[in-house]
Design a protein around this motif. Structure first.
Motif, PDB file in Angstrom:
ATOM      1  N   GLU A  22     -21.815 -91.842  83.748  1.00  0.00           N
ATOM      2  CA  GLU A  22     -21.373 -91.764  82.334  1.00  0.00           C
ATOM      3  C   GLU A  22     -22.137 -92.474  81.159  1.00  0.00           C
ATOM      4  O   GLU A  22     -22.418 -93.586  81.454  1.00  0.00           O
ATOM      5  N   TYR A  23     -22.310 -91.718  79.867  1.00  0.00           N
ATOM      6  CA  TYR A  23     -22.573 -92.915  78.810  1.00  0.00           C
ATOM      7  C   TYR A  23     -21.492 -92.536  77.826  1.00  0.00           C
ATOM      8  O   TYR A  23     -20.990 -91.613  77.855  1.00  0.00           O
ATOM      9  N   ARG A  24     -21.411 -93.696  77.078  1.00  0.00           N
ATOM     10  CA  ARG A  24     -20.422 -93.552  75.917  1.00  0.00           C
ATOM     11  C   ARG A  24     -21.368 -93.815  74.771  1.00  0.00           C
ATOM     12  O   ARG A  24     -22.554 -94.502  74.535  1.00  0.00           O
ATOM     13  N   PRO A  51     -31.695 -76.607  83.488  1.00  0.00           N
ATOM     14  CA  PRO A  51     -31.702 -76.674  82.037  1.00  0.00           C
ATOM     15  C   PRO A  51     -31.858 -77.990  81.429  1.00  0.00           C
ATOM     16  O   PRO A  51     -31.437 -78.946  81.982  1.00  0.00           O
ATOM     17  N   SER A  52     -32.410 -78.022  80.043  1.00  0.00           N
ATOM     18  CA  SER A  52     -32.755 -79.333  79.334  1.00  0.00           C
ATOM     19  C   SER A  52     -31.102 -79.944  79.330  1.00  0.00           C
ATOM     20  O   SER A  52     -30.082 -79.317  78.926  1.00  0.00           O
ATOM     21  N   GLY A  53     -31.086 -81.321  79.454  1.00  0.00           N
ATOM     22  CA  GLY A  53     -29.701 -81.962  79.333  1.00  0.00           C
ATOM     23  C   GLY A  53     -28.913 -81.862  80.513  1.00  0.00           C
ATOM     24  O   GLY A  53     -27.801 -82.253  80.528  1.00  0.00           O
ATOM     25  N   SER A  54     -29.066 -81.100  81.723  1.00  0.00           N
ATOM     26  CA  SER A  54     -28.209 -80.945  82.792  1.00  0.00           C
ATOM     27  C   SER A  54     -28.358 -82.119  83.505  1.00  0.00           C
ATOM     28  O   SER A  54     -27.549 -82.349  84.647  1.00  0.00           O
ATOM     29  N   GLY A  55     -29.051 -83.305  83.274  1.00  0.00           N
ATOM     30  CA  GLY A  55     -29.008 -84.422  84.044  1.00  0.00           C
ATOM     31  C   GLY A  55     -30.259 -84.936  85.211  1.00  0.00           C
ATOM     32  O   GLY A  55     -29.901 -85.763  85.769  1.00  0.00           O
ATOM     33  N   LYS A  56     -31.056 -84.112  84.926  1.00  0.00           N
ATOM     34  CA  LYS A  56     -32.183 -84.203  85.996  1.00  0.00           C
ATOM     35  C   LYS A  56     -32.826 -85.890  85.899  1.00  0.00           C
ATOM     36  O   LYS A  56     -33.003 -86.148  86.997  1.00  0.00           O
ATOM     37  N   SER A  57     -33.191 -86.056  84.556  1.00  0.00           N
ATOM     38  CA  SER A  57     -33.982 -87.528  84.507  1.00  0.00           C
ATOM     39  C   SER A  57     -32.818 -88.384  84.790  1.00  0.00           C
ATOM     40  O   SER A  57     -33.225 -89.525  85.590  1.00  0.00           O
ATOM     41  N   THR A  58     -31.568 -88.281  84.708  1.00  0.00           N
ATOM     42  CA  THR A  58     -30.712 -89.402  84.799  1.00  0.00           C
ATOM     43  C   THR A  58     -30.713 -89.436  86.209  1.00  0.00           C
ATOM     44  O   THR A  58     -30.359 -90.499  86.740  1.00  0.00           O
ATOM     45  N   LEU A  59     -30.386 -88.504  86.897  1.00  0.00           N
ATOM     46  CA  LEU A  59     -30.274 -88.500  88.508  1.00  0.00           C
ATOM     47  C   LEU A  59     -31.620 -88.928  89.289  1.00  0.00           C
ATOM     48  O   LEU A  59     -31.458 -89.896  89.892  1.00  0.00           O
ATOM     49  N   THR A 210     -38.183 -80.923  87.189  1.00  0.00           N
ATOM     50  CA  THR A 210     -38.967 -80.310  86.263  1.00  0.00           C
ATOM     51  C   THR A 210     -38.615 -78.878  85.747  1.00  0.00           C
ATOM     52  O   THR A 210     -37.419 -78.430  86.271  1.00  0.00           O
ATOM     53  N   HIS A 211     -39.298 -78.582  84.648  1.00  0.00           N
ATOM     54  CA  HIS A 211     -38.907 -77.340  84.163  1.00  0.00           C
ATOM     55  C   HIS A 211     -40.104 -76.226  84.622  1.00  0.00           C
ATOM     56  O   HIS A 211     -39.935 -75.086  84.307  1.00  0.00           O
ATOM     57  N   ASP A 212     -41.093 -76.928  85.527  1.00  0.00           N
ATOM     58  CA  ASP A 212     -42.240 -76.178  85.684  1.00  0.00           C
ATOM     59  C   ASP A 212     -42.077 -75.286  86.983  1.00  0.00           C
ATOM     60  O   ASP A 212     -41.871 -76.041  88.001  1.00  0.00           O
TER      61      ASP A 212
ATOM     62  N   LEU B 391     -36.536 -95.262  78.262  1.00  0.00           N
ATOM     63  CA  LEU B 391     -37.129 -93.991  78.674  1.00  0.00           C
ATOM     64  C   LEU B 391     -36.667 -92.595  78.261  1.00  0.00           C
ATOM     65  O   LEU B 391     -37.335 -91.802  77.763  1.00  0.00           O
ATOM     66  N   HIS B 392     -35.320 -92.484  78.032  1.00  0.00           N
ATOM     67  CA  HIS B 392     -34.854 -91.306  77.654  1.00  0.00           C
ATOM     68  C   HIS B 392     -35.089 -91.088  76.313  1.00  0.00           C
ATOM     69  O   HIS B 392     -35.320 -89.928  75.809  1.00  0.00           O
ATOM     70  N   ARG B 393     -35.207 -92.157  75.445  1.00  0.00           N
ATOM     71  CA  ARG B 393     -35.410 -92.144  73.903  1.00  0.00           C
ATOM     72  C   ARG B 393     -36.946 -91.629  73.766  1.00  0.00           C
ATOM     73  O   ARG B 393     -37.077 -91.213  72.806  1.00  0.00           O
TER      74      ARG B 393
HETATM   75  N1  ATP Z   1     -29.144 -93.241  77.711  1.00  0.00           N
HETATM   76  C1  ATP Z   1     -28.348 -92.280  77.151  1.00  0.00           C
HETATM   77  N2  ATP Z   1     -27.119 -92.482  76.394  1.00  0.00           N
HETATM   78  C2  ATP Z   1     -26.565 -91.440  75.851  1.00  0.00           C
HETATM   79  N3  ATP Z   1     -26.940 -90.225  76.818  1.00  0.00           N
HETATM   80  C3  ATP Z   1     -27.750 -90.029  77.552  1.00  0.00           C
HETATM   81  C4  ATP Z   1     -28.641 -90.924  77.987  1.00  0.00           C
HETATM   82  N4  ATP Z   1     -29.604 -90.506  78.825  1.00  0.00           N
HETATM   83  C5  ATP Z   1     -29.018 -89.173  78.942  1.00  0.00           C
HETATM   84  N5  ATP Z   1     -28.117 -88.805  78.142  1.00  0.00           N
HETATM   85  C6  ATP Z   1     -27.430 -87.716  78.026  1.00  0.00           C
HETATM   86  O1  ATP Z   1     -27.058 -87.319  79.467  1.00  0.00           O
HETATM   87  C7  ATP Z   1     -27.518 -85.930  79.562  1.00  0.00           C
HETATM   88  C8  ATP Z   1     -28.454 -85.650  80.718  1.00  0.00           C
HETATM   89  O2  ATP Z   1     -29.812 -86.116  80.137  1.00  0.00           O
HETATM   90  P1  ATP Z   1     -30.919 -85.986  81.050  1.00  0.00           P
HETATM   91  O3  ATP Z   1     -32.122 -86.737  80.201  1.00  0.00           O
HETATM   92  O4  ATP Z   1     -30.598 -86.551  82.313  1.00  0.00           O
HETATM   93  O5  ATP Z   1     -31.039 -84.369  81.241  1.00  0.00           O
HETATM   94  P2  ATP Z   1     -32.407 -83.677  81.733  1.00  0.00           P
HETATM   95  O6  ATP Z   1     -31.979 -82.606  82.550  1.00  0.00           O
HETATM   96  O7  ATP Z   1     -33.681 -84.738  82.066  1.00  0.00           O
HETATM   97  O8  ATP Z   1     -33.055 -83.321  80.434  1.00  0.00           O
HETATM   98  P3  ATP Z   1     -34.447 -82.500  79.986  1.00  0.00           P
HETATM   99  O9  ATP Z   1     -34.735 -81.392  80.745  1.00  0.00           O
HETATM  100  O10 ATP Z   1     -34.443 -82.231  78.497  1.00  0.00           O
HETATM  101  O11 ATP Z   1     -35.355 -83.928  80.404  1.00  0.00           O
HETATM  102  C9  ATP Z   1     -27.973 -85.258  77.953  1.00  0.00           C
HETATM  103  O12 ATP Z   1     -26.817 -84.780  77.379  1.00  0.00           O
HETATM  104  C10 ATP Z   1     -28.331 -86.636  77.481  1.00  0.00           C
HETATM  105  O13 ATP Z   1     -28.092 -86.436  76.106  1.00  0.00           O
END
Ligand code: ATP
Ligand code: MG
Lengths: 232, 396
Positions: A22-24, A51-59, A210-212, B391-393
């Protein structure tokens, strides 16, 4: 399937259990990853789509011990990375995880060879061995002729190959790539997939976010994220 | 080391920026060096000037400093004898100083047609006021002239006419003709000052100050401590002011302390400038690289290695700057010295900027420390940025 191959597949490289992140942000609670459990074994090639924003990078960052979950457990190669200190996690990443980014993040003033040597230098490898191994890796990704070139002097696809070689520098069992073809054109992306497939054949476990679709379909298995959860 | 190679090349990536930083810090380093040389130089050169002729004590009329006022010591020959009989004292050199007029070829009024000249009356056998460069010491009708006069065309064998300033009526009695017997360096002359020396009785007669002396220079027995000899003398001769060179240097240092305060303030300013310059340059350059830093940390490069790379970067800037700056500082010190050696009333032999290797080392060390310290702040701040969020930014 050979016995050796079977043994490798049994080795569990990643084990995530009910992981949340979670992020605040300005008082709002953002649930980027909402209770994900997954396993990655040696020899696996997993594509995370969604989709974009689904949390892939975070995971991906959680799986690579780059980031820590708000709750849940993550074991990498049997070690609980959530209890490690910052410095321990950095060392763990250096030795056990390879990372590839959408924007390459190579050091522009170092040559391809030096960029690949960097993680080895950090790990304490002697110069001779470093250089030999970096040459072999760059040759492996098809850049044997561009050792002395800087990132600014080669194409985007070649830069990403250098980044892959750097990720493999310390022989990690696990390679994580976030949007590795995001900045590449279609045919270069296809070459990147071939590279990943052949690295995977050689035994490296790979997880790509990936989106690819072409890249995702080339993986052994796919997982779709929606709103921070795995869609069944 | 690979990471250090990276640091060096990173500086070359922005050559103009690096060059400006180097030049800026070089100027600050030059100023620091000059201020260190100024702060320490005065005392050292004053001491070496005062002891250069080998007289460790100065005796002057009670309550005065040597040549500070027109006051003189009476019964000079008696005082000299009494002092010479004191234990621990080798020799006493009395000196009488007075402004006289020397006739020149221009004009004809009482004081027109003359130049002012500072004349010292000495015992040629025992004096520490001048050093002959040619010729011999003066006899009772002779005069030794300083370089300033020699440069006007006077030479050994020429005659000059000297007289005490005053009315025409007295002029006859108080005029004398002297033959130049030698040319000398006058140790305590200030820049441009015309000096000459005659014998003590001659000057006393010319200025109507029989058996008086402005000052006595005392040579003490080898091995004696100047301060203890001075203290003992002071008890027995309360009518005289007795000071060791050390005490005189202290007094002078107190009078010139504003030079040292100036040096301290300007020296500090140059360190602050160095800190701000390097701090700014490194902050800009590190801010540019937040994404790369996050990626490097993600792949496992330790904070320590990355901070080390930044510190090496600023260290390289500072080393280059110090090399340029120290050279520049020495050049500027030479120029300032030339200007300050004309400082009125101070012996021109006083050096304001004294070169000592340790000053050079201190200036270099100051700049390097300030620079590395300044780089530490943005470097550590960058290490505290969360990797994943950065990295996200950075991703589109
Ligand atoms: N450091 C952060 N601080 C606040 N919110 C974040 C942070 N990193 C990610 N988020 C939020 O968490 C959610 C998931 O982001 P994430 O980057 O994991 O998505 P994604 O699936 O990788 O998207 P994309 O396909 O666009 O790369 C998004 O709503 C994003 O705005
Ligand atoms: Mg993403």
């Amino acid at each position: 399937m050979s016995a050796e191959r079977a043994g490798r597949e049994q080795r569990r490289l990643v084990e995530a259990r009910d992981v949340r992140r979670e992020y605040r942000l300005k008082g709002d609670l953002i649930e980027a990853v909402r209770g994900i459990s997954l396993e990655v074994s040696a020899g696996d090639f997993l594509a995370i789509v969604g989709p974009s924003g689904s949390g892939k990078s975070t995971l991906l960052h959680l799986l690579g011990a780059v980031d820590s979950p708000t709750s849940g457990a993550i074991y990498l190669d049997g070690s609980d990375v959530t209890v490690m200190t910052d410095a321990e996690r950095a060392r763990f990443r250096l030795e056990h995880v390879g990372l590839v980014f959408q924007r390459f993040h190579l050091l522009p003033m170092l040559t391809a060879l030096e960029n690949v040597e960097l993680p080895m230098a950090e790990a304490g490898l002697a110069r001779k061995e470093r250089e030999q191994r970096a040459k072999a890796l760059l040759t492996r990704v098809g850049l044997g002729e561009r050792l002395r070139h800087r990132p600014g002097e080669i194409s985007g696809g070649q830069r990403q190959r250098v980044a892959v070689a750097r990720a493999l520098a310390n022989r990690p069992a696990l390679l994580l790539a976030d949007e590795p073809t995001g900045e590449l054109d279609q045919s270069t992306s296809a070459e990147m997939l071939e590279l990943f497939q052949s690295l995977n054949e050689d035994g490296t476990a790979i997880v790509v976010a990936t989106h690819d679709l072409q890249l995702a379909e080339g993986a052994r298995r796919q997982m779709t994220l929606v709103d921070g959860k795995i869609r069944e | 080391m690979l990471i250090f190679r990276y640091s060096a090349r990173e500086l070359l990536r922005h050559p103009a920026r690096s060059l400006l930083a180097v030049l800026g810090v070089a100027v600050a380093c030059a100023m620091l060096l000059d201020m260190l040389m100024l702060g320490g130089g005065l005392n050292a050169s004053f001491r070496s000037l005062l002891t250069s002729a080998g007289y460790e004590l100065r005796v002057s009329p009670a309550g005065t400093l040597p040549f500070d006022t027109g006051a003189t010591i009476g019964d000079a020959s008696g005082v000299r004898l009494r002092l010479e009989s004191e234990p621990g004292i080798d020799a006493v050199a009395p000196v009488l100083g007075s402004n006289l007029l020397i006739e020149n070829s221009r004009g004809a009024g009482p004081d027109e047609g003359t130049d002012r000249l500072f004349v010292l009356g000495v015992d040629p056998a025992e004096q520490g006021i001048y050093r002959l460069t040619s010729g011999v010491d003066p006899d009772e009708n002779g005069v030794v002239i300083g370089r300033e006069l020699a440069d006007t065309g006077l030479a050994i064998g020429d005659s000059i006419s000297l007289r005490a300033p005053g009315s025409f009526a007295e002029a006859g009695r108080r005029t004398g003709s002297f033959r130049v017997t030698g040319v000398a360096d006058f140790l305590y002359a200030s820049s441009g000052e015309r000096s000459a020396a005659v014998t003590l009785p001659t000057l006393a007669q010319l200025t109507d100050q029989p058996d008086r002396a402005s000052l006595m220079m005392v040579r003490i027995t080898e091995g004696e401590n100047p301060d203890s000899v001075a203290a003992a003398l002071r008890l027995r001769h309360p009518e005289l002011e007795i000071a060791s060179v050390g005490q005189l240097v202290e007094t002078a240092a107190r009078r010139l302390s504003y030079f040292r305060q100036l040096a301290a303030i300007l020296g500090t300013v140059s360190l602050v400038v160095t800190t701000l310059l390097i701090g700014t340059i490194m902050a800009i350059s590190i801010n540019d690289r937040y994404g790369t830093i996050a990626a490097l940390r993600a792949i496992g490069i330790s904070k320590r290695s990355i901070v080390a790379a930044f510190l090496v970067e600023s260290l390289l800037l500072c080393v280059l700057a110090a090399a340029v700056g120290l050279g520049l500082g020495l050049l500027v010190a030479g120029q300032l010295e030339r200007i300050l050696s004309d400082f009125p009333g101070l012996p021109s032999a006083i050096r304001f900027f004294v070169f000592e290797p340790d000053r050079l080392a201190w200036a270099a060390a100051g700049v390097l420390l300030a620079g590395v310290g300044a780089a530490l702040v943005p470097a550590i701040r960058a290490m505290n940025a969360p990797i994943a969020a950065t990295l996200h930014r950075e991703e589109p």
